[in-house]
Design a protein around this motif. Sequence first.
Motif, PDB file in Angstrom:
ATOM      1  N   ASP A 118     -51.836  -6.980  21.156  1.00  0.00           N
ATOM      2  CA  ASP A 118     -52.537  -7.715  19.952  1.00  0.00           C
ATOM      3  C   ASP A 118     -53.988  -7.739  20.036  1.00  0.00           C
ATOM      4  O   ASP A 118     -54.653  -6.673  20.702  1.00  0.00           O
ATOM      5  CB  ASP A 118     -52.054  -9.083  20.029  1.00  0.00           C
ATOM      6  CG  ASP A 118     -52.378  -9.790  21.527  1.00  0.00           C
ATOM      7  OD1 ASP A 118     -53.018  -9.414  22.135  1.00  0.00           O
ATOM      8  OD2 ASP A 118     -51.959 -10.897  21.564  1.00  0.00           O
ATOM      9  N   TYR A 119     -54.461  -8.412  19.159  1.00  0.00           N
ATOM     10  CA  TYR A 119     -55.999  -8.767  19.107  1.00  0.00           C
ATOM     11  C   TYR A 119     -56.800  -8.649  20.513  1.00  0.00           C
ATOM     12  O   TYR A 119     -57.700  -8.090  20.760  1.00  0.00           O
ATOM     13  CB  TYR A 119     -56.467  -9.916  18.221  1.00  0.00           C
ATOM     14  CG  TYR A 119     -57.910  -9.871  18.007  1.00  0.00           C
ATOM     15  CD1 TYR A 119     -58.514  -9.011  17.341  1.00  0.00           C
ATOM     16  CD2 TYR A 119     -58.692 -10.991  18.720  1.00  0.00           C
ATOM     17  CE1 TYR A 119     -59.770  -9.240  16.960  1.00  0.00           C
ATOM     18  CE2 TYR A 119     -60.056 -10.930  18.409  1.00  0.00           C
ATOM     19  CZ  TYR A 119     -60.533 -10.221  17.424  1.00  0.00           C
ATOM     20  OH  TYR A 119     -62.004 -10.479  17.479  1.00  0.00           O
ATOM     21  N   PHE A 120     -56.246  -9.361  21.450  1.00  0.00           N
ATOM     22  CA  PHE A 120     -56.852  -9.754  22.614  1.00  0.00           C
ATOM     23  C   PHE A 120     -56.566  -8.672  23.684  1.00  0.00           C
ATOM     24  O   PHE A 120     -57.024  -8.905  24.922  1.00  0.00           O
ATOM     25  CB  PHE A 120     -56.198 -11.130  23.212  1.00  0.00           C
ATOM     26  CG  PHE A 120     -56.634 -12.075  22.156  1.00  0.00           C
ATOM     27  CD1 PHE A 120     -58.157 -12.521  22.150  1.00  0.00           C
ATOM     28  CD2 PHE A 120     -56.017 -12.811  21.259  1.00  0.00           C
ATOM     29  CE1 PHE A 120     -58.689 -13.585  21.488  1.00  0.00           C
ATOM     30  CE2 PHE A 120     -56.440 -13.548  20.569  1.00  0.00           C
ATOM     31  CZ  PHE A 120     -57.796 -14.037  20.618  1.00  0.00           C
ATOM     32  N   TYR A 121     -55.758  -7.577  23.303  1.00  0.00           N
ATOM     33  CA  TYR A 121     -55.380  -6.654  24.392  1.00  0.00           C
ATOM     34  C   TYR A 121     -56.467  -5.802  24.833  1.00  0.00           C
ATOM     35  O   TYR A 121     -57.265  -5.180  24.175  1.00  0.00           O
ATOM     36  CB  TYR A 121     -54.348  -5.525  23.559  1.00  0.00           C
ATOM     37  CG  TYR A 121     -54.098  -4.575  24.519  1.00  0.00           C
ATOM     38  CD1 TYR A 121     -53.236  -4.582  25.763  1.00  0.00           C
ATOM     39  CD2 TYR A 121     -54.159  -3.213  24.193  1.00  0.00           C
ATOM     40  CE1 TYR A 121     -52.607  -3.798  26.414  1.00  0.00           C
ATOM     41  CE2 TYR A 121     -53.777  -1.981  24.893  1.00  0.00           C
ATOM     42  CZ  TYR A 121     -53.207  -2.470  26.331  1.00  0.00           C
ATOM     43  OH  TYR A 121     -52.762  -1.186  27.056  1.00  0.00           O
ATOM     44  N   PHE A 122     -56.769  -6.275  26.249  1.00  0.00           N
ATOM     45  CA  PHE A 122     -58.401  -5.747  26.796  1.00  0.00           C
ATOM     46  C   PHE A 122     -58.562  -4.189  26.790  1.00  0.00           C
ATOM     47  O   PHE A 122     -59.339  -3.761  26.409  1.00  0.00           O
ATOM     48  CB  PHE A 122     -58.264  -6.026  28.149  1.00  0.00           C
ATOM     49  CG  PHE A 122     -59.272  -5.307  29.107  1.00  0.00           C
ATOM     50  CD1 PHE A 122     -60.710  -5.304  28.743  1.00  0.00           C
ATOM     51  CD2 PHE A 122     -58.844  -4.251  30.056  1.00  0.00           C
ATOM     52  CE1 PHE A 122     -61.676  -4.697  29.468  1.00  0.00           C
ATOM     53  CE2 PHE A 122     -59.863  -3.549  30.705  1.00  0.00           C
ATOM     54  CZ  PHE A 122     -60.975  -3.805  30.455  1.00  0.00           C
ATOM     55  N   PRO A 123     -57.647  -3.167  26.948  1.00  0.00           N
ATOM     56  CA  PRO A 123     -58.000  -1.764  26.996  1.00  0.00           C
ATOM     57  C   PRO A 123     -58.185  -1.339  25.583  1.00  0.00           C
ATOM     58  O   PRO A 123     -58.906  -0.515  25.505  1.00  0.00           O
ATOM     59  CB  PRO A 123     -56.708  -1.104  27.518  1.00  0.00           C
ATOM     60  CG  PRO A 123     -56.085  -1.792  28.208  1.00  0.00           C
ATOM     61  CD  PRO A 123     -56.356  -3.290  27.654  1.00  0.00           C
ATOM     62  N   GLY A 124     -57.559  -1.977  24.632  1.00  0.00           N
ATOM     63  CA  GLY A 124     -58.024  -1.529  23.151  1.00  0.00           C
ATOM     64  C   GLY A 124     -56.908  -0.540  22.760  1.00  0.00           C
ATOM     65  O   GLY A 124     -56.052  -0.007  23.210  1.00  0.00           O
ATOM     66  N   GLY A 186     -61.101  -5.812  19.488  1.00  0.00           N
ATOM     67  CA  GLY A 186     -60.262  -5.871  17.903  1.00  0.00           C
ATOM     68  C   GLY A 186     -61.074  -5.681  16.864  1.00  0.00           C
ATOM     69  O   GLY A 186     -60.964  -5.108  15.822  1.00  0.00           O
ATOM     70  N   SER A 187     -62.548  -6.035  17.114  1.00  0.00           N
ATOM     71  CA  SER A 187     -63.633  -5.716  16.121  1.00  0.00           C
ATOM     72  C   SER A 187     -63.647  -4.169  15.968  1.00  0.00           C
ATOM     73  O   SER A 187     -63.725  -3.575  14.956  1.00  0.00           O
ATOM     74  CB  SER A 187     -64.767  -6.362  16.310  1.00  0.00           C
ATOM     75  OG  SER A 187     -64.807  -7.731  16.372  1.00  0.00           O
ATOM     76  N   VAL A 188     -63.863  -3.550  17.052  1.00  0.00           N
ATOM     77  CA  VAL A 188     -63.966  -2.140  17.373  1.00  0.00           C
ATOM     78  C   VAL A 188     -62.750  -1.496  16.747  1.00  0.00           C
ATOM     79  O   VAL A 188     -62.731  -0.502  15.686  1.00  0.00           O
ATOM     80  CB  VAL A 188     -64.281  -1.420  18.512  1.00  0.00           C
ATOM     81  CG1 VAL A 188     -64.278  -0.067  18.531  1.00  0.00           C
ATOM     82  CG2 VAL A 188     -65.483  -2.075  19.129  1.00  0.00           C
ATOM     83  N   GLN A 189     -61.590  -1.825  16.921  1.00  0.00           N
ATOM     84  CA  GLN A 189     -60.404  -1.160  16.115  1.00  0.00           C
ATOM     85  C   GLN A 189     -60.334  -1.502  14.818  1.00  0.00           C
ATOM     86  O   GLN A 189     -60.060  -0.586  13.882  1.00  0.00           O
ATOM     87  CB  GLN A 189     -59.068  -1.861  16.826  1.00  0.00           C
ATOM     88  CG  GLN A 189     -58.843  -1.641  18.255  1.00  0.00           C
ATOM     89  CD  GLN A 189     -57.666  -2.738  18.837  1.00  0.00           C
ATOM     90  OE1 GLN A 189     -57.192  -3.344  18.335  1.00  0.00           O
ATOM     91  NE2 GLN A 189     -57.983  -2.934  20.093  1.00  0.00           N
ATOM     92  N   GLU A 190     -60.598  -2.607  14.268  1.00  0.00           N
ATOM     93  CA  GLU A 190     -60.591  -2.969  12.911  1.00  0.00           C
ATOM     94  C   GLU A 190     -61.387  -2.108  11.890  1.00  0.00           C
ATOM     95  O   GLU A 190     -61.150  -1.808  10.691  1.00  0.00           O
ATOM     96  CB  GLU A 190     -60.591  -4.429  12.568  1.00  0.00           C
ATOM     97  CG  GLU A 190     -59.398  -5.328  13.106  1.00  0.00           C
ATOM     98  CD  GLU A 190     -59.609  -6.743  13.184  1.00  0.00           C
ATOM     99  OE1 GLU A 190     -60.791  -7.218  12.621  1.00  0.00           O
ATOM    100  OE2 GLU A 190     -59.151  -7.324  13.676  1.00  0.00           O
ATOM    101  N   THR A 191     -62.847  -1.849  12.568  1.00  0.00           N
ATOM    102  CA  THR A 191     -63.912  -1.385  11.705  1.00  0.00           C
ATOM    103  C   THR A 191     -63.876   0.334  12.000  1.00  0.00           C
ATOM    104  O   THR A 191     -64.460   0.975  11.267  1.00  0.00           O
ATOM    105  CB  THR A 191     -65.232  -1.738  12.181  1.00  0.00           C
ATOM    106  OG1 THR A 191     -65.358  -1.427  13.491  1.00  0.00           O
ATOM    107  CG2 THR A 191     -65.261  -3.096  11.923  1.00  0.00           C
ATOM    108  N   GLY A 192     -63.011   0.704  12.808  1.00  0.00           N
ATOM    109  CA  GLY A 192     -62.987   2.222  13.179  1.00  0.00           C
ATOM    110  C   GLY A 192     -64.226   2.684  13.871  1.00  0.00           C
ATOM    111  O   GLY A 192     -64.384   3.951  14.131  1.00  0.00           O
ATOM    112  N   LEU A 193     -65.005   1.805  14.408  1.00  0.00           N
ATOM    113  CA  LEU A 193     -66.540   2.242  15.135  1.00  0.00           C
ATOM    114  C   LEU A 193     -65.848   2.898  16.508  1.00  0.00           C
ATOM    115  O   LEU A 193     -65.203   2.354  17.159  1.00  0.00           O
ATOM    116  CB  LEU A 193     -67.377   0.994  15.232  1.00  0.00           C
ATOM    117  CG  LEU A 193     -67.803   0.453  14.052  1.00  0.00           C
ATOM    118  CD1 LEU A 193     -68.757  -0.546  14.104  1.00  0.00           C
ATOM    119  CD2 LEU A 193     -68.615   1.447  13.228  1.00  0.00           C
TER     120      LEU A 193
END
Length: 193
Positions: A118-124, A186-193
């Motif tokens: 989920d959003y808090f999943y550490f490895p990403g 989660g922010s990195v995942q959502e923005t694709g950065l």
Amino acid sequence: MIEIVSGETLYHFMKQHILDPLGMNHTKFVLETPQELTLMAEPLPSDTVLVDAERERRAHPEWESGGGGLVSTIIDYARFAQMILNGGELDGRRYLSPAAFKDMTTNHVGPGSGVGRDYFYFPGDGFGFYGLAVRTDPGEAKPPPPGSIGQLKWDSGSGTYFGVDPKLDMIYIMMEHTQKERPHQGSVQETGL
């Protein structure tokens, strides 16, 4: 467990078996000299989580953790990352057996492990985990983040990030000492950065 079995502090064991042999001469839990302290990237005053954690860490130098608390230089960290890129070996010396290296770079939190992605999943997104995060798939981000399947990485709690991409024969290291300013997975995942 290392301290009990070896009869040494964690740092002395690591220094003797890992840090000194790897040539990581500036990696330690406690900085002692004024010269060492001038190299330390202090947390931003507004980053109260790290300011408080750093104050606590310095007040208790006996707290040596296998999961955090070491300070290092980019040169030392690069030697460690190169050893990982070489499959557990550097300068003709083996630090990790092939079996241990394979185990620590294999996903152990896949389906059926009970670990939710989920959003808090550490490895990403797209990563599994055991000793290091390992990219298992491209993930859900659009566009997918850069990196190859099999890429290894570690994100520290205070912002330092390193990765090893065996397919590209590359290591990368970003050193920062901030918790407040680094993006959440989660922010990195959502923005694709």
